[in-house]
Design an enzyme around this catalytic site. Sequence first.
Site, PDB file in Angstrom:
ATOM      1  CG  ASN A 253      -9.084   3.757   1.242  1.00  0.00           C
ATOM      2  OD1 ASN A 253      -9.988   4.531   0.470  1.00  0.00           O
ATOM      3  ND2 ASN A 253      -8.314   4.112   1.347  1.00  0.00           N
ATOM      4  CG  HIS A 284      -1.596   3.658  -0.656  1.00  0.00           C
ATOM      5  ND1 HIS A 284      -1.888   2.818  -0.770  1.00  0.00           N
ATOM      6  CD2 HIS A 284      -1.866   4.422   0.585  1.00  0.00           C
ATOM      7  CE1 HIS A 284      -3.562   2.227  -0.612  1.00  0.00           C
ATOM      8  NE2 HIS A 284      -3.410   3.079   0.291  1.00  0.00           N
TER       9      HIS A 284
END
EC number: 2.3.1.-
Length: 431
Positions: A253, A284
């Site tokens: 990521n 998140h």
Amino acid sequence: MIIIGVENMHKYCFVFALGYLTVCQITRVYIFDYGQYSADFSGPMMIITQKITSLACEIHDGMFRKDEELTPSQRGLAVRRMPSLLEYLSYNCNFMGILAGPLCSYKDYITFIEGRSYHVTQSGEHGKEEIQYEKTEPSPNMAVIQKLLVCGLSLLFHLTVSKTLPVEYNIDEHFQATASWPTKVIYLYVSLLAARPKYYFAWTLADAINNAAGFGFRGYDKNGAARWDLISNLRIQQIEMSTSFKMFLDNWNIQTALWLKRVCYERTSSSPTIQTFILSAIWHGVYPGYYLTFLTGVVMTLAARAVRNNFRHHFIEPPQLKLLYDVITWIATQIAISYTVVPFVLLSIKPSFMFYSSWYYSLHSAGILVLLLLPVKKTQRGKNTHENVQLSRSKKFDERGNSLGQNSFSTTNNVCNQNQELASRHSSLKQ
């Protein structure tokens, strides 16, 4: 951005955007769909939150802070004027990255939109680069085909192998009661290995979509091959062969890691690692498993850094000793990563604690012991990070191309200290 002004816009935009995202996450999780993965508005909201906060910081750097206060990467990404409404909406809501990203800097996006990412540059007088002419843009077809093949293989793996190796089996009562410790360790690694291809599929497909539209060109390597990895989000080989926690995080990521670095790590005065992991958890979502994973990640990252700083230099030579060190650190890294991210997959707090208790919190204890017993060196922020490595690599490619008398292609990430040069480039383009 307009009302607050350039001095504090990055703070207000950060709080507002992240706060609004958190309200959306709470609504989605605790009212509609607890414990289920679903493709809804929260995914695009996460990407837009990254873009809004990044742009606010880049405008603050370019229009308020002095150049000498900025790191090289901040100076290269700084935005020197307020975007128009059209530019702002285009950056945030363009079709290429609205669903799954990946994040890109505002300057990279505008360079692409204005068609300046394919300008050929050559060394002029006094080592300065001057635009000579515009060359036909390279075709992204091969890069897109390769990435689509990776997508297909990842999806096939996820639909077949991944289904037979569920992460939830790690907390199965029968498995915990009957399996030996080597079996538990091996299954932990294999089950988390099988959970990764769905991320490989999504991020590689998002990268391929941007490349197919012509976005993502970084320049040419020393062999003259076009590089379409400007906004790539992962490097699968480096992930699977990681010999340190940092190496894994640097290749997983990638764009989110750069966002965390730019908006948090470089701008905090105390405990930057802890604050960065907490921000990552908030971004998140609101599942307890996310916070367990990222808090565990703080301990693992600091412990791994301490071990590496204290022992690695003893195992550089001879090559056989370094190979042994690499094998041992690869095993330790893969087990530590798997152990850390189990709550991220399980989401809820009860099964997460059930897993950690079945392992007697062994890696938590080992990490804390390492931090207590080994001296920890303070790292210099902004110098040894992933993004600066990318910048230096890009500069090396340009230097090699110039030394051979070949053309080099300018991209936004290679451009620093350009106030006057940009003005001359724009005027030459108009002519």
